[in-house]
Design an enzyme around this catalytic site. Structure first.
Site, mmCIF file in Angstrom:
data_model
loop_
_atom_site.group_PDB
_atom_site.id
_atom_site.type_symbol
_atom_site.label_atom_id
_atom_site.label_comp_id
_atom_site.label_asym_id
_atom_site.label_seq_id
_atom_site.Cartn_x
_atom_site.Cartn_y
_atom_site.Cartn_z
ATOM 1 N N HIS A 6 0.831 -1.220 0.000
ATOM 2 C CA HIS A 6 0.000 0.000 0.000
ATOM 3 C C HIS A 6 0.866 1.272 0.000
ATOM 4 O O HIS A 6 0.431 2.320 0.464
ATOM 5 C CB HIS A 6 -0.946 0.043 1.201
ATOM 6 C CG HIS A 6 -1.705 -1.226 1.416
ATOM 7 N ND1 HIS A 6 -2.964 -1.437 0.911
ATOM 8 C CD2 HIS A 6 -1.356 -2.373 2.060
ATOM 9 C CE1 HIS A 6 -3.382 -2.662 1.260
ATOM 10 N NE2 HIS A 6 -2.418 -3.250 1.951
ATOM 11 N N SER A 46 15.534 22.015 -16.069
ATOM 12 C CA SER A 46 14.328 22.780 -16.338
ATOM 13 C C SER A 46 14.744 24.120 -16.929
ATOM 14 O O SER A 46 15.780 24.665 -16.575
ATOM 15 C CB SER A 46 13.570 22.990 -15.028
ATOM 16 O OG SER A 46 12.767 24.145 -15.118
ATOM 17 N N LYS A 105 16.399 22.040 -10.897
ATOM 18 C CA LYS A 105 15.749 20.778 -11.272
ATOM 19 C C LYS A 105 16.685 19.759 -11.907
ATOM 20 O O LYS A 105 17.602 20.092 -12.650
ATOM 21 C CB LYS A 105 14.601 21.051 -12.252
ATOM 22 C CG LYS A 105 13.376 21.703 -11.646
ATOM 23 C CD LYS A 105 12.847 21.018 -10.400
ATOM 24 C CE LYS A 105 12.101 19.744 -10.718
ATOM 25 N NZ LYS A 105 10.835 20.009 -11.419
ATOM 26 N N GLU A 144 10.180 8.806 -17.127
ATOM 27 C CA GLU A 144 8.793 9.227 -17.398
ATOM 28 C C GLU A 144 8.345 8.781 -18.790
ATOM 29 O O GLU A 144 7.200 8.366 -18.989
ATOM 30 C CB GLU A 144 8.662 10.745 -17.252
ATOM 31 C CG GLU A 144 8.791 11.195 -15.803
ATOM 32 C CD GLU A 144 8.954 12.706 -15.673
ATOM 33 O OE1 GLU A 144 8.262 13.295 -14.854
ATOM 34 O OE2 GLU A 144 9.778 13.300 -16.391
#
Ligand code: ARG
Length: 468
Positions: free
Chosen positions: A164, A285, A291, A298
């Site tokens: 979980h 970024s 970043k 992704e």
């Protein structure tokens, strides 16, 4: 390969037509932009067919020789310069045949005896899918190698094991990585299974009914390394199950990569900080100089969705299609190629990332210590050393967790007196059992997370792979 042409009527099927097709008809009908990737397989299948026609005396030896020479030259041209697309020639079969006509003249027209583009394209696609399966198996093996190396390196590195997404019990990073190796093993077997099933040659089914010419289908099947010819000519030209089998294996494999990608993304985020992504696998970024984004992971995650789409596109395309061939089948090729391209890139990117990720064991250990993850070990200790039934031991350990929370400390920071106040049967040894390292070391059941078991699993996996 480039072809010069005159006239408007179609050189392949134009006999009964006076006018040429509308421009849009040409455009919608043409598949060359996609199926030009089949050129090598198309020419190989034609070489096998020509050899068979000649052996069977269906075409003369001189014509047969000219066809073989011409096809060899086209193979060479394609390898060097690719294919110049001409929508009027529709597909790879039309392009190769037209070029053969330019090279050897009338004899080229004899190659299409006893075959059709319907059995041709089925054969080409099977050859291509077989190649794509071998490519996937190769990519999977490369990723497995990297996973085995990293798992061995981190056989004893403690991290939180989640259920979980809550800390459940401590596990080892090596064990967690080896879970992905299991998934990849099943992927491998699915691809191998698909390869075995597809390996029957449709060539010789002709348009759909077979042919009256005395062809030898075993000859062409053997020449193209199939196990034998397909059994039913109608099914031979209508069947695209092998594409679905491939896409299904690809979908599940990409799904596994997506789960791993998701963990990489999560672990690289600041609240986790279990890993640092190397420069080579991160992007910056344009606005936030701080970043370091996990874009490759992704994209692996998103590509898996596109591959699911490819599988669904083909299943929907086939559903309700009457036998035998219909042009709809041509539309199965783009999703097939798309899935291969995406999976190939995803597997390679994942191997690169896993090889170069910097794991941060301190962060993993700290996270494993939080959440009282060794509470089960306290219960297990009571069962093993104080003969307490597990259900009761579970309650006692639960009270220990509550006591730790009340004191705002971790479970393993309670002292013996605290624990004995909860239940006097808790002895000295329970304190050791609450330590992270002893917790993972104790889980020695087959397939368990103990470092020795992980090392054993890595060794077994390597031994299995080195078998011929
Ligand atoms: N380009 C076609 C395909 O990919 C080849 C078969 C064409 N057959 C036909 N009867 N028009 O399916």
């Amino acid at each position: 390969m480039s072809i010069s042409r005159t006239g408007t009527s179609n050189p392949i099927w134009g006999g009964r037509f006076e006018g040429g097709p509308a421009a849009l008809m040409r455009a919608i009908n043409s598949s060359i932009a996609t199926d030009k990737r089949l050129w090598r397989h198309d020419i190989n299948a034609s070489l096998a067919h020509a050899g068979m026609l000649r052996q069977q005396g269906i075409i003369g030896s001189e014509d047969g020789e000219a066809i073989v020479q011409g096809l060899a030259q086209i193979m060479d041209e394609c390898a060097r310069g690719g294919i110049t697309e001409d929508d009027a020639l529709e597909d790879i079969h039309g392009h190769v045949e037209a070029r053969l006509g330019e090279l050897i003249g009338e004899a080229a027209g004899r190659l299409h005896t006893a075959r059709s583009r319907n059995d041709q394209v089925a054969t080409d696609l099977k050859l291509w899918v077989r190649w794509a399966i071998d490519s996937a198996l190769h990519d999977i093996a490369a990723l497995e190698t990297v996973i085995l190396d990293r798992a061995e390196e981190h056989a004893a590195t403690v991290m939180p094991g989640f259920t979980h997404l809550q800390s459940g019990q401590p596990v080892t990073l090596g064990h967690h990585l080896m879970a992905y190796r299991e998934m990849l093993g099943r992927d491998r077997s699915r691809f191998e299974d698909a390869r075995r099933r597809l390996n029957e040659c449709p060539l010789g089914a002709a348009a759909l009914a077979g042919t009256g010419f005395p062809i030898d289908r075993d000859f062409t099947a053997t020449a193209l390394h199939f196990d034998g010819p397909t059994a039913n000519s109608i099914d031979s030209v209508a069947d695209r199950d092998f594409i679905v089998d491939y896409l299904h294996a690809a979908t599940l494999c990409a799904n596994h990569l997506s789960r791993l990608a998701e963990e990489i993304i999560l672990w690289a985020s600041q609240p986790f900080s279990f890993i640092r992504l190397p420069d080579a696998w991160s992007t910056g970024s344009s606005i936030m100089p701080n970043k370091r984004n996990p874009d490759a992971a992704e994209l692996v995650r998103s590509h898996s969705g596109r591959i699911v789409g490819d599988l669904v596109a083909v299943l929907v395309l086939l559903k309700g299609l009457p036998l035998a061939y219909a042009k709809d089948l041509q539309d199965a090729t783009p999703p097939l190629f798309d899935a291969h391209d995406l999976l190939h890139m995803s597997l390679q990117a994942m191997a690169g990332m896993i090889a170069e990720i910097e794991f941060v064991p301190e962060k993993m250990r700290a996270a494993a210590a939080a959440g009282h993850a060794t509470a089960t070990d306290l219960a297990d200790w009571l069962v093993a050393h104080a003969n307490v039934p597990f259900r009761e031991a579970h309650h006692i350990a639960g009270r220990a967790v509550a006591a730790a929370e009340f004191q705002n400390v971790a479970l393993d920071q309670l002292d013996l007196a605290d624990l004995q106040a909860i239940d006097p049967r808790i002895g000295e040894g329970a304190l050791a059992a609450l330590q992270l390292d002893s917790s993972v070391a104790a889980r020695t059941s087959a397939g368990g997370t103990a470092p020795d078991r992980v090392r054993e699993a890595v060794r077994a996996a390597r031994a299995q792979r080195s078998k011929p």
